[in-house]
Structures are given as C-alpha cells and as structure tokens.
Write a protein that holds these residues in place. Structure first.
Motif, mmCIF file in Angstrom:
data_model
loop_
_atom_site.group_PDB
_atom_site.id
_atom_site.type_symbol
_atom_site.label_atom_id
_atom_site.label_comp_id
_atom_site.label_asym_id
_atom_site.label_seq_id
_atom_site.Cartn_x
_atom_site.Cartn_y
_atom_site.Cartn_z
ATOM 1 N N GLY A 11 -11.172 3.512 3.687
ATOM 2 C CA GLY A 11 -9.842 3.552 3.628
ATOM 3 C C GLY A 11 -9.018 3.019 2.529
ATOM 4 O O GLY A 11 -7.942 3.332 2.138
ATOM 5 N N TYR A 12 -9.560 1.921 2.327
ATOM 6 C CA TYR A 12 -8.929 1.069 1.277
ATOM 7 C C TYR A 12 -9.037 1.809 -0.218
ATOM 8 O O TYR A 12 -8.174 1.969 -0.868
ATOM 9 C CB TYR A 12 -9.548 -0.274 0.768
ATOM 10 N N ILE A 13 -10.337 2.394 -0.351
ATOM 11 C CA ILE A 13 -10.616 3.368 -1.420
ATOM 12 C C ILE A 13 -9.440 4.708 -1.477
ATOM 13 O O ILE A 13 -9.048 4.884 -2.462
ATOM 14 C CB ILE A 13 -12.163 3.704 -1.659
ATOM 15 N N LYS A 14 -9.453 5.071 -0.210
ATOM 16 C CA LYS A 14 -8.716 6.429 -0.229
ATOM 17 C C LYS A 14 -7.213 6.002 -0.497
ATOM 18 O O LYS A 14 -6.477 6.819 -1.042
ATOM 19 C CB LYS A 14 -8.718 6.702 1.411
ATOM 20 N N ASP A 15 -6.628 4.695 -0.130
ATOM 21 C CA ASP A 15 -5.368 4.362 -0.540
ATOM 22 C C ASP A 15 -5.098 3.988 -1.973
ATOM 23 O O ASP A 15 -4.141 4.493 -2.687
ATOM 24 C CB ASP A 15 -5.076 3.116 0.032
ATOM 25 N N MET A 16 -6.307 3.566 -2.724
ATOM 26 C CA MET A 16 -6.246 3.437 -3.888
ATOM 27 C C MET A 16 -6.157 5.036 -4.650
ATOM 28 O O MET A 16 -5.603 5.080 -5.868
ATOM 29 C CB MET A 16 -7.471 2.443 -4.526
ATOM 30 N N GLU A 17 -7.151 5.650 -4.252
ATOM 31 C CA GLU A 17 -6.964 7.230 -4.710
ATOM 32 C C GLU A 17 -5.812 8.021 -4.612
ATOM 33 O O GLU A 17 -5.205 8.790 -5.340
ATOM 34 C CB GLU A 17 -8.002 8.100 -4.123
ATOM 35 N N SER A 18 -4.901 7.442 -3.630
ATOM 36 C CA SER A 18 -3.447 8.277 -3.461
ATOM 37 C C SER A 18 -2.597 7.770 -4.361
ATOM 38 O O SER A 18 -1.402 8.191 -4.675
ATOM 39 C CB SER A 18 -3.168 8.092 -2.178
ATOM 40 N N ARG A 43 -10.289 -2.637 7.877
ATOM 41 C CA ARG A 43 -10.162 -1.772 9.039
ATOM 42 C C ARG A 43 -8.920 -2.331 9.874
ATOM 43 O O ARG A 43 -7.906 -1.834 10.338
ATOM 44 C CB ARG A 43 -11.242 -2.091 10.008
ATOM 45 N N ASP A 44 -8.681 -3.894 9.742
ATOM 46 C CA ASP A 44 -7.528 -4.503 10.349
ATOM 47 C C ASP A 44 -6.041 -4.072 9.697
ATOM 48 O O ASP A 44 -5.150 -4.012 10.110
ATOM 49 C CB ASP A 44 -7.570 -6.106 10.375
ATOM 50 N N MET A 45 -6.294 -3.805 8.369
ATOM 51 C CA MET A 45 -5.193 -3.293 7.636
ATOM 52 C C MET A 45 -4.748 -1.935 7.823
ATOM 53 O O MET A 45 -3.618 -1.644 7.813
ATOM 54 C CB MET A 45 -5.328 -3.790 6.085
ATOM 55 N N ASN A 80 -15.433 -12.580 -2.823
ATOM 56 C CA ASN A 80 -14.255 -12.720 -3.589
ATOM 57 C C ASN A 80 -13.128 -11.802 -3.327
ATOM 58 O O ASN A 80 -11.860 -12.160 -3.442
ATOM 59 C CB ASN A 80 -14.583 -12.895 -5.053
ATOM 60 N N PHE A 81 -13.465 -10.373 -3.152
ATOM 61 C CA PHE A 81 -12.643 -9.450 -2.944
ATOM 62 C C PHE A 81 -12.074 -9.625 -1.601
ATOM 63 O O PHE A 81 -10.617 -9.617 -1.231
ATOM 64 C CB PHE A 81 -13.250 -8.060 -3.106
ATOM 65 N N TYR A 82 -12.791 -10.124 -0.753
ATOM 66 C CA TYR A 82 -12.118 -10.428 0.675
ATOM 67 C C TYR A 82 -11.152 -11.665 0.655
ATOM 68 O O TYR A 82 -9.977 -11.535 1.220
ATOM 69 C CB TYR A 82 -13.286 -11.108 1.521
ATOM 70 N N GLN A 83 -11.335 -12.486 -0.096
ATOM 71 C CA GLN A 83 -10.411 -13.816 -0.425
ATOM 72 C C GLN A 83 -9.347 -13.223 -1.252
ATOM 73 O O GLN A 83 -8.170 -13.450 -0.889
ATOM 74 C CB GLN A 83 -11.189 -14.837 -1.305
ATOM 75 N N ARG A 84 -9.266 -12.169 -2.228
ATOM 76 C CA ARG A 84 -8.185 -11.628 -2.701
ATOM 77 C C ARG A 84 -7.235 -10.860 -1.920
ATOM 78 O O ARG A 84 -5.966 -10.848 -1.993
ATOM 79 C CB ARG A 84 -8.727 -11.142 -4.046
ATOM 80 N N ILE A 85 -7.955 -10.168 -0.884
ATOM 81 C CA ILE A 85 -6.945 -9.417 -0.011
ATOM 82 C C ILE A 85 -6.111 -10.629 0.893
ATOM 83 O O ILE A 85 -4.841 -10.460 0.964
ATOM 84 C CB ILE A 85 -7.862 -8.715 1.011
ATOM 85 N N LEU A 102 -3.406 -11.827 -1.060
ATOM 86 C CA LEU A 102 -2.583 -10.976 -1.507
ATOM 87 C C LEU A 102 -2.840 -10.608 -3.286
ATOM 88 O O LEU A 102 -1.582 -10.639 -4.048
ATOM 89 C CB LEU A 102 -0.975 -10.972 -1.356
ATOM 90 N N ARG A 103 -4.108 -10.828 -3.658
ATOM 91 C CA ARG A 103 -4.226 -10.614 -5.082
ATOM 92 C C ARG A 103 -5.137 -9.499 -5.329
ATOM 93 O O ARG A 103 -5.784 -9.393 -6.406
ATOM 94 C CB ARG A 103 -4.882 -11.948 -5.792
ATOM 95 N N ASP A 104 -5.366 -8.703 -4.333
ATOM 96 C CA ASP A 104 -6.128 -7.455 -4.504
ATOM 97 C C ASP A 104 -5.277 -6.382 -5.119
ATOM 98 O O ASP A 104 -3.989 -6.523 -5.262
ATOM 99 C CB ASP A 104 -6.601 -7.017 -2.994
ATOM 100 N N PRO A 105 -6.025 -5.409 -5.623
ATOM 101 C CA PRO A 105 -5.041 -4.148 -6.265
ATOM 102 C C PRO A 105 -3.889 -3.525 -5.560
ATOM 103 O O PRO A 105 -2.847 -3.381 -6.155
ATOM 104 C CB PRO A 105 -6.110 -3.070 -6.534
ATOM 105 N N LEU A 106 -4.048 -3.257 -4.246
ATOM 106 C CA LEU A 106 -3.011 -2.606 -3.631
ATOM 107 C C LEU A 106 -1.809 -3.789 -3.596
ATOM 108 O O LEU A 106 -0.856 -3.178 -3.500
ATOM 109 C CB LEU A 106 -3.557 -2.291 -2.273
ATOM 110 N N ALA A 107 -2.362 -4.732 -3.045
ATOM 111 C CA ALA A 107 -1.097 -5.884 -3.019
ATOM 112 C C ALA A 107 -0.308 -6.089 -4.195
ATOM 113 O O ALA A 107 0.852 -6.152 -4.384
ATOM 114 C CB ALA A 107 -1.567 -7.104 -2.394
ATOM 115 N N LEU A 108 -1.172 -6.197 -5.205
ATOM 116 C CA LEU A 108 -0.403 -6.323 -6.593
ATOM 117 C C LEU A 108 0.446 -5.165 -7.018
ATOM 118 O O LEU A 108 1.407 -5.439 -7.583
ATOM 119 C CB LEU A 108 -1.377 -6.603 -7.662
#
Length: 158
Positions: free
Chosen positions: A24-31, A15-17, A81-86, A89-95
C-alpha cells in the motif's frame, strides 16, 4: 533483528497507516507522479521498497530462498531505518505531504525545491541512494505551472 522480522514490523506499521502494508505504501508512492520533484530520496526509497518486497515474497514462497542467500545485514538495517523514518515523519510520503501543504498555504512562494531529510545517517543507505536525483522534464513543467498558478493568485488579490 532478521530481515523477515524487520520487514514484518515495517509491513505492520504501514498496515496501521494505510490498511494494506508495504504494498500500500508503494501504491501510494506510485499515485504521486511528481514526488521526486519534492523529496530527494523518493526514487531510491521507492526502488528499495519494491526490491525488499520482492525479496520477502521470494523467501515466503520459493523453496530455494531464505535470508542467508537473499539478503544481508545491510538490508535489515535499511528496513529498520525506514521504519524509524516513518515514525519520525521523515519518510517520502510524509515529506511530500508536508511540502505540498507548505506550498498551498504560502501563496507567495514561487520556487520549488527538493527537501533533504534532516539528520539521516548516510551509512544506512546503499550507494544508489547517494546518487544525485535528476529533475525530469515533468518536474520542470510542474514547477512552471506552480509559478504561473501562484502568480495568477497574487495578481487576482492586487
């Protein structure tokens, strides 16, 4: 930390992002239609996020559902773990954005490769995350178009 606490923590970070949260993260991935061409964990992460959002909704809205019968400690570990990846900057959108930016700034680069997030602990993932990601025909077409576009740019400068 329990599943719901881990989910709320991840949701607040998202939500901060994006102002929306995990949805919203899922929606960004779908786009992004070609994300799996660039990030090896794209499909698995997308599936896990959708699954955990479903579990969260069941726990929040259904009388029969609670953490004890809907999820395990491994689910909580994945969310943490996913929280830490965000954060790192090792989460899917950042990569994905990092790779696209590198491809746009390096006009001589003609190969499209999948990136492997460095230093990820494989024990934090489900067996489906460890399956190799197959390139789809769309990824091959996208890669070919990238090569043609870069070649045209290089030729226009020579």
């Amino acid at each position: 930390m329990g599943f719901m606490n881990a989910y709320k923590r991840l949701d607040n970070l998202c939500r901060d992002m994006n102002g929306i949260g995990v949805s919203g993260y899922i929606k960004d991935m779908e786009s992004i239609v070609n994300g799996s061409c660039f990030v090896s964990t794209w499909k698995a992460d997308y599936s896990q996020l959708k699954h955990y959002r479903y579990i969260r909704n069941q726990i929040a809205h259904e009388n029969y559902a609670d953490e004890s019968n809907m999820c395990s400690a491994q689910d909580t570990v994945w969310l943490e773990n996913f929280y830490q990846r965000i954060l790192t900057l090792r989460d899917p959108l950042a990569l994905y954005y990092k790779t696209v930016k590198q491809n746009n700034t390096s006009k001589m680069k003609v190969s499209v490769t999948k990136i492997q997030p460095e230093n990820l602990n494989a024990s934090n993932y489900t067996d489906t995350d460890k399956l190799p990601v197959k390139r789809s025909a769309g990824c091959a077409v996208f890669a070919l178009l990238m090569v043609i576009g870069i070649a045209l740019i290089v030729l226009s400068f020579s």
